[in-house]
Design an enzyme around this catalytic site. Structure first.
Site, PDB file in Angstrom:
ATOM      1  N   ASP A   1       0.672  -2.386  12.183  1.00 29.46           N
ATOM      2  CA  ASP A   1      -0.797  -3.084  12.470  1.00 29.46           C
ATOM      3  C   ASP A   1      -1.053  -2.556  13.662  1.00 29.46           C
ATOM      4  O   ASP A   1      -2.301  -2.849  14.437  1.00 29.46           O
ATOM      5  CB  ASP A   1      -0.387  -4.379  12.336  1.00 29.46           C
ATOM      6  CG  ASP A   1      -0.687  -4.871  10.852  1.00 29.46           C
ATOM      7  OD1 ASP A   1      -1.194  -4.246  10.173  1.00 29.46           O
ATOM      8  OD2 ASP A   1      -0.058  -6.151  10.679  1.00 29.46           O
TER       9      ASP A   1
ATOM     10  N   ASP B   1      -1.577  -5.607   0.883  1.00 33.37           N
ATOM     11  CA  ASP B   1      -0.736  -6.334   1.681  1.00 33.37           C
ATOM     12  C   ASP B   1       0.180  -7.381   1.377  1.00 33.37           C
ATOM     13  O   ASP B   1       0.207  -7.567   0.184  1.00 33.37           O
ATOM     14  CB  ASP B   1      -1.887  -7.211   2.699  1.00 33.37           C
ATOM     15  CG  ASP B   1      -1.201  -6.854   4.010  1.00 33.37           C
ATOM     16  OD1 ASP B   1      -0.270  -6.583   4.418  1.00 33.37           O
ATOM     17  OD2 ASP B   1      -2.150  -7.043   5.132  1.00 33.37           O
TER      18      ASP B   1
END
Length: 677
Positions: free
Chosen positions: A509, A443
């Protein structure tokens, strides 16, 4: 000279005293000497009104000395001097073959003390790529402000399209006329960006997925970058791209070089064919993932930071029950990381949560169920409230005298600092090796703001980006077989250079399937489905609150790298059984989806969307039809299924886990089988 491959061609003029110029980039054209001579005559520049007294040629690297008043290809200076170089070729190497070829040009400006290298390659997919390299051969430092390469498009390219977006709303298409001036898309996030143009396309007015001649460019770089469509007063139309350098970021010492990113360029009729060149190129890479893409279960939206061995073992049991093949533990497993404000950078398994061998027990339990084990990292970031930041504040990117404004309670770790680099490398490798981690969700959750180096005092985005590449490469070299996903607040690091070292991207997301229809539809303009993580979320989406049927959520996820992001302990037995059916269906369909040609259509004024995958031999296909909005009339009009062989006859039938699949494809009519989900 002419290079050709897969129906595309590029013709270069290689003058003895100047840089190469693209005379033609587009569809296949004749290659006889007469054809090329005619093309050269037809493309000779004419005198512009109130311009210089000769026709201005625009090279791959546009130069101001020619009289060009558009964007220069090279900008920089040597203490104010050497700001307008004139390069002359010193060597040209040409490699022509049946499917493409390459040209490498070396050029020199003795007075400016600069050497230039230009590479242009036409790949077997018909995709064109080019990059430049500048070397300081003078006695004093040279400050480089920018290196941009340019490709011409014809006057029929009268409309442009690129993508915008934000967190959880990535890949939003936008169109505009190709007017006089510059349509400039700058990425200043220090990462590719959720709002990145991705592929900047110029084409005939009204071009769509199926038709309309199009030309598109993509800057393959994961840091700051710029791409633009420029139309000048004399009618020239160019697509340009390169890295966006911050002030003083690159200063070349004597004999030091800077190499710009690859600029990829695709030409085709229609956006689907334009995308296909990118897909074909990616699928031809030696390291492209070719094993069946495993069904993923990520537990982030199930548990967030609340890690508990028994709870996670239960989720692993339920995951295995529905057919999951890769179980991923997300954020919260390390150091003092009980929320998003602490612990980032302390990459050691938390004794508080996972002591007494509980972490090892979880890994063994997952693997005992026949699943791979995946783990979340955010190696480039650090919380100020962490052991690492307290020990090494000098490892944080910052402008002298102040820390950057915080984002998500975190700062950026300077990977160009040898100590910081080694800390992350050794920490990640140790965890991966000790626990047999098969997959890393990598990430990158904040923009690089005021990202200065404490070692040099200079802006540090350029060095940080290259250091991140080296870090990923080294981790993979030390951990053979490890797969890595590029995640960056969802889809904020999606580009062809990060894909050179990762196995898929997390497109967003947002797992709301209604939103995902658009996100995945336009991510496909660059990437094929097997590289795009697409998960089934809870019935009520965590990011939007929208409720959707499981069948729609799962059917959306099938057209990607399928996974689950859902607390299955909250799902009823019937829902889990239905989900298991979709998992099994994906396993049957993934080979077709992950090797087939992507097709997309917008029907009924954009209310009805079609997307699908057509096998390379066109014997079978799988389509999804989505009613995005209630149409003014009903029923919808008949839908033509694109991509099929017009001379073949197909059996068309509904598809999905609820459909009885009793037909043997070997008994289908000549041509094959077409399923509609």
């Amino acid at each position: 000279m002419r290079l050709a491959a897969a129906g595309a061609a590029v013709v270069l003029l290689l003058p003895e005293d100047g840089l190469p110029e693209v005379l033609h980039w587009g569809a296949h054209i004749g290659d006889s000497p007469e054809d090329l001579e005619d093309l050269e005559r037809a493309t000779r520049p004419v005198l512009a009104t109130n311009g210089v007294d000769h026709g201005v040629r625009v090279a791959l690297l546009p130069e101001s000395w020619t009289g060009w008043t558009g964007t220069p290809g090279l900008s920089g200076h040597r203490a104010g001097a050497s700001w307008s170089p004139r390069f002359r070729p010193t060597r040209i190497d040409v490699d022509e073959h049946e499917q493409g070829g390459s040209v490498v040009v070396q050029a020199h400006d003795t007075a400016a003390g600069l050497r230039l290298g230009l590479e242009l390659e036409l790949l077997p997919s018909g995709l064109l790529r080019l990059r430049g390299r500048v070397t300081n051969v003078g006695a004093r430092p040279y400050t480089l402000d920018g290196l941009r390469l340019a490709l011409p498009v014809p006057t029929k390219a009268d409309e442009i399209l690129d993508l915008a977006g934000r967190w959880a709303k990535e890949r939003v298409p936008q169109r505009a006329p190709f007017v006089v001036g510059s349509h400039v898309r700058e990425g200043r996030h220090g990462r590719t960006g959720a709002d990145a143009a991705t592929v900047l396309v110029a084409g005939e007015p009204g071009f769509g997925f199926e038709s309309g001649e199009t030309w598109g460019v993509h800057v393959a770089f994961s840091g700051n970058h710029v791409v633009s469509a420029e139309r000048t007063f004399d009618g020239r139309r160019l697509l340009l791209g390169g890295e966006l350098l911050l002030p003083g970021e690159v200063e070349l010492a004597p004999e030091e070089s800077y190499t710009g990113p690859w600029i990829y360029a695709s030409h085709a009729d229609g956006l689907d064919a334009l995308a296909a060149r990118f897909h074909d190129h990616l699928r031809a890479r030696p390291r492209h993932p070719r094993s069946p893409r495993p069904v993923v279960m990520n537990v982030w939206e199930a548990v967030y930071f609340h890690h508990d061995l028994d709870r996670l073992k239960e989720l692993a049991d339920l995951a295995a029950e529905v057919g999951v093949e890769r179980f991923v533990l997300d954020d919260g497993w390390f150091g003092g990381r009980r929320d998003d404000a602490t612990g980032l950078g302390d990459w050691a398994v938390s004794e508080e949560v996972w002591g007494d061998g509980r972490f090892t027990e979880l890994v063994r339990h997952v693997k005992g169920l026949g699943m791979e084990f995946g783990l979340w990292f955010e190696p480039e970031m650090v919380n100020p409230d962490s052991d690492l930041a307290r020990r090494h504040p000098e490892w944080i990117l910052q402008v002298e005298g102040r820390l950057p404004v915080e984002a998500r309670h975190q700062q950026v770790l300077d990977l160009s600092h040898p100590g910081a680099y080694e800390h992350v490398l050794s920490s990640v490798v140790a965890v991966v090796r000790e626990h047999g981690v098969d997959f890393v969700k990598w990430d990158h959750n904040r923009d690089l703001v005021d990202a200065g180096s404490t070692r040099t005092g200079r802006a540090g985005v350029h060095e940080q980006t290259l250091a991140a590449y080296r870090l990923i490469d080294e981790i993979r070299a030390r951990c053979p077989g490890l797969e890595i996903e590029s995640c960056s607040s969802g889809g904020a690091r999606v580009d062809l250079e990060i894909l050179e070292r990762t196995d898929r991207v997390w497109a967003s997301d947002c797992i709301d399937a209604h939103e995902r229809q658009q996100i995945q539809r336009w991510t496909a303009q660059l990437l094929p489905p097997e590289l795009v993580g697409s998960h089934v979320g809870a019935d009520r989406a965590h990011t939007t609150g929208r409720r959707l049927d499981l069948s729609f959520r799962a059917a959306t996820a099938v057209f990607g790298h399928f996974g689950i992001e859902w607390d299955l302990s909250e799902a009823g037995e019937g829902e889990r059984a239905e989900l298991a059916g979709w998992v099994d269906y994906y396993k049957q369909a993934r080979h077709l989806v992950h090797t087939g040609r992507v097709v997309r259509r917008s029907l009924e004024g954009g209310d009805l969307w079609l997307h699908g995958a057509v096998s390379p031999d066109r014997t079978e296909a799988l389509y999804g039809l989505t009613l995005r909005e209630r149409h003014v009339t009903w029923p919808a009009g008949r839908v033509r299924l694109p991509g099929l062989d017009p001379d073949a006859t197909y059996l068309v039938r509904p598809s999905g886990p609820a459909v009885v699949r009793g037909d043997d494809p070997r008994t289908a009519p000549p041509g094959g089988r077409t399923d509609c989900g």
